[in-house]
Motif scaffolding. Structure first.
Motif, PDB file in Angstrom:
ATOM      1  N   PHE A 291       0.810  -1.261  -0.065  1.00  0.00           N
ATOM      2  CA  PHE A 291       0.152  -0.073  -0.049  1.00  0.00           C
ATOM      3  C   PHE A 291       0.925   1.366   0.157  1.00  0.00           C
ATOM      4  CE2 PHE A 291      -2.639  -3.443   1.600  1.00  0.00           C
ATOM      5  CZ  PHE A 291      -4.046  -2.832   1.179  1.00  0.00           C
ATOM      6  N   THR A 292       0.365   2.266  -0.421  1.00  0.00           N
ATOM      7  CA  THR A 292       0.838   3.635  -0.638  1.00  0.00           C
ATOM      8  C   THR A 292       0.148   4.901   0.066  1.00  0.00           C
ATOM      9  OG1 THR A 292       2.251   5.046  -1.835  1.00  0.00           O
ATOM     10  CG2 THR A 292       0.630   4.087  -3.023  1.00  0.00           C
ATOM     11  N   VAL A 293       0.590   5.807   0.255  1.00  0.00           N
ATOM     12  CA  VAL A 293      -0.321   6.776   1.041  1.00  0.00           C
ATOM     13  C   VAL A 293      -0.193   7.840  -0.153  1.00  0.00           C
ATOM     14  CG1 VAL A 293      -0.741   8.315   2.851  1.00  0.00           C
ATOM     15  CG2 VAL A 293       0.116   6.108   3.486  1.00  0.00           C
ATOM     16  N   ASN A 294      -1.413   8.376  -0.607  1.00  0.00           N
ATOM     17  CA  ASN A 294      -1.646   9.549  -1.390  1.00  0.00           C
ATOM     18  C   ASN A 294      -1.387  10.807  -0.671  1.00  0.00           C
ATOM     19  OD1 ASN A 294      -3.873   9.967  -0.392  1.00  0.00           O
ATOM     20  ND2 ASN A 294      -5.060   9.075  -2.284  1.00  0.00           N
ATOM     21  N   GLY A 295      -1.378  11.968  -1.452  1.00  0.00           N
ATOM     22  CA  GLY A 295      -1.449  13.308  -0.781  1.00  0.00           C
ATOM     23  C   GLY A 295      -2.511  13.372   0.434  1.00  0.00           C
ATOM     24  N   SER A 296      -3.663  12.972   0.211  1.00  0.00           N
ATOM     25  CA  SER A 296      -4.487  13.214   1.200  1.00  0.00           C
ATOM     26  C   SER A 296      -4.575  12.255   2.510  1.00  0.00           C
ATOM     27  CB  SER A 296      -6.015  13.347   0.615  1.00  0.00           C
ATOM     28  OG  SER A 296      -6.139  11.818   0.155  1.00  0.00           O
TER      29      SER A 296
ATOM     30  N   TRP B 270      -3.849   0.643  -2.629  1.00  0.00           N
ATOM     31  CA  TRP B 270      -3.459  -0.798  -3.026  1.00  0.00           C
ATOM     32  C   TRP B 270      -2.312  -0.509  -3.901  1.00  0.00           C
ATOM     33  CZ3 TRP B 270      -4.582  -3.595  -7.442  1.00  0.00           C
ATOM     34  CH2 TRP B 270      -4.001  -4.956  -7.743  1.00  0.00           C
ATOM     35  N   VAL B 271      -1.182  -1.064  -3.950  1.00  0.00           N
ATOM     36  CA  VAL B 271      -0.189  -1.204  -5.011  1.00  0.00           C
ATOM     37  C   VAL B 271       0.128  -2.597  -5.562  1.00  0.00           C
ATOM     38  CG1 VAL B 271       2.174  -0.675  -5.601  1.00  0.00           C
ATOM     39  CG2 VAL B 271       1.000   0.741  -3.900  1.00  0.00           C
ATOM     40  N   PRO B 272      -0.361  -2.620  -6.940  1.00  0.00           N
ATOM     41  CA  PRO B 272      -0.270  -3.908  -7.475  1.00  0.00           C
ATOM     42  C   PRO B 272       1.145  -4.347  -7.767  1.00  0.00           C
ATOM     43  CG  PRO B 272      -1.056  -2.494  -9.122  1.00  0.00           C
ATOM     44  CD  PRO B 272      -0.926  -1.702  -7.815  1.00  0.00           C
ATOM     45  N   ASN B 273       1.335  -5.695  -7.920  1.00  0.00           N
ATOM     46  CA  ASN B 273       2.634  -6.024  -8.477  1.00  0.00           C
ATOM     47  C   ASN B 273       2.710  -6.394  -9.845  1.00  0.00           C
ATOM     48  OD1 ASN B 273       4.029  -6.202  -6.034  1.00  0.00           O
ATOM     49  ND2 ASN B 273       2.763  -7.813  -5.406  1.00  0.00           N
ATOM     50  N   PRO B 274       3.599  -6.470 -10.549  1.00  0.00           N
ATOM     51  CA  PRO B 274       3.732  -6.867 -11.992  1.00  0.00           C
ATOM     52  C   PRO B 274       3.166  -8.422 -12.258  1.00  0.00           C
ATOM     53  CG  PRO B 274       5.782  -5.823 -11.522  1.00  0.00           C
ATOM     54  CD  PRO B 274       5.114  -6.095 -10.285  1.00  0.00           C
TER      55      PRO B 274
ATOM     56  N   VAL C 227       2.015  -4.407 -15.973  1.00  0.00           N
ATOM     57  CA  VAL C 227       3.686  -4.471 -16.276  1.00  0.00           C
ATOM     58  C   VAL C 227       4.443  -3.277 -15.504  1.00  0.00           C
ATOM     59  CG1 VAL C 227       3.093  -5.449 -18.525  1.00  0.00           C
ATOM     60  CG2 VAL C 227       3.102  -2.874 -18.494  1.00  0.00           C
ATOM     61  N   ALA C 228       3.815  -2.346 -15.014  1.00  0.00           N
ATOM     62  CA  ALA C 228       4.629  -1.299 -14.210  1.00  0.00           C
ATOM     63  C   ALA C 228       4.000  -0.473 -13.481  1.00  0.00           C
ATOM     64  CB  ALA C 228       5.311  -0.539 -15.331  1.00  0.00           C
ATOM     65  N   TRP C 229       4.418   0.109 -12.428  1.00  0.00           N
ATOM     66  CA  TRP C 229       3.581   0.966 -11.409  1.00  0.00           C
ATOM     67  C   TRP C 229       4.583   2.098 -11.371  1.00  0.00           C
ATOM     68  CZ3 TRP C 229       4.777   2.306  -6.301  1.00  0.00           C
ATOM     69  CH2 TRP C 229       3.702   2.972  -5.483  1.00  0.00           C
TER      70      TRP C 229
ATOM     71  N   GLY D 138       4.994   5.156  -8.770  1.00  0.00           N
ATOM     72  CA  GLY D 138       4.647   5.506  -7.610  1.00  0.00           C
ATOM     73  C   GLY D 138       4.479   7.210  -7.608  1.00  0.00           C
ATOM     74  N   SER D 139       5.264   7.809  -8.385  1.00  0.00           N
ATOM     75  CA  SER D 139       5.368   9.297  -8.658  1.00  0.00           C
ATOM     76  C   SER D 139       3.771   9.740  -8.954  1.00  0.00           C
ATOM     77  CB  SER D 139       6.471  10.052  -9.121  1.00  0.00           C
ATOM     78  OG  SER D 139       6.486   9.592 -10.294  1.00  0.00           O
ATOM     79  N   LEU D 140       3.293   9.078  -9.921  1.00  0.00           N
ATOM     80  CA  LEU D 140       2.037   9.542 -10.730  1.00  0.00           C
ATOM     81  C   LEU D 140       0.767   8.722 -10.075  1.00  0.00           C
ATOM     82  CD1 LEU D 140       3.043   9.889 -14.309  1.00  0.00           C
ATOM     83  CD2 LEU D 140       2.758  11.690 -12.600  1.00  0.00           C
ATOM     84  N   GLY D 141       1.179   7.634  -9.212  1.00  0.00           N
ATOM     85  CA  GLY D 141       0.165   6.859  -8.928  1.00  0.00           C
ATOM     86  C   GLY D 141      -0.668   5.957 -10.034  1.00  0.00           C
ATOM     87  N   ARG D 142      -0.006   5.668 -10.667  1.00  0.00           N
ATOM     88  CA  ARG D 142      -0.758   5.050 -12.025  1.00  0.00           C
ATOM     89  C   ARG D 142       0.156   3.624 -12.028  1.00  0.00           C
ATOM     90  NH1 ARG D 142       0.498   8.154 -17.621  1.00  0.00           N
ATOM     91  NH2 ARG D 142       2.912   7.579 -17.690  1.00  0.00           N
TER      92      ARG D 142
END
Length: 85
Positions: free
Chosen positions: A7-12, A17-21, A37-39, A41-45
């Motif tokens: 998991f990651t925490v966004n600005g708010s 949830w952070v998916p794996n490849p 195929v990729a994540w 983190g800086s854009l959260g996409r």
């Protein structure tokens, strides 16, 4: 090698949830299902690959694929394999 968090925490301050490849996810903005195929983190996409070929796409609106999504994805793959052309 550093292990990526689940998991990651966004600005708010909300955990996401952070998916794996290789994970199967649903793009909630389009309804399409793809494999991660990729994540970014800086854009959260995530970058997704279509199940039966085609162009990669990016989305910041996604969720883990549920059982219905997985069934739909399997039918798509089987239909493509069964065509024989």
């Amino acid at each position: 090698m550093t292990e990526r968090p689940s998991f990651t925490v966004n600005g708010s301050g909300t955990a996401r949830w952070v998916p794996n490849p290789g994970d199967l996810v649903t793009d909630t903005s389009s309804g399409r299902i793809g494999k991660v195929v990729a994540w970014d983190g800086s854009l959260g996409r995530v970058t997704l690959r279509p199940l039966v070929g085609g162009e990669l796409w990016h989305t910041a609106e996604y969720r883990p694929a549920n059982n219905n999504d997985r069934l739909r994805a399997r039918v798509v793959v089987l239909n493509r394999e069964g065509r024989g052309w």
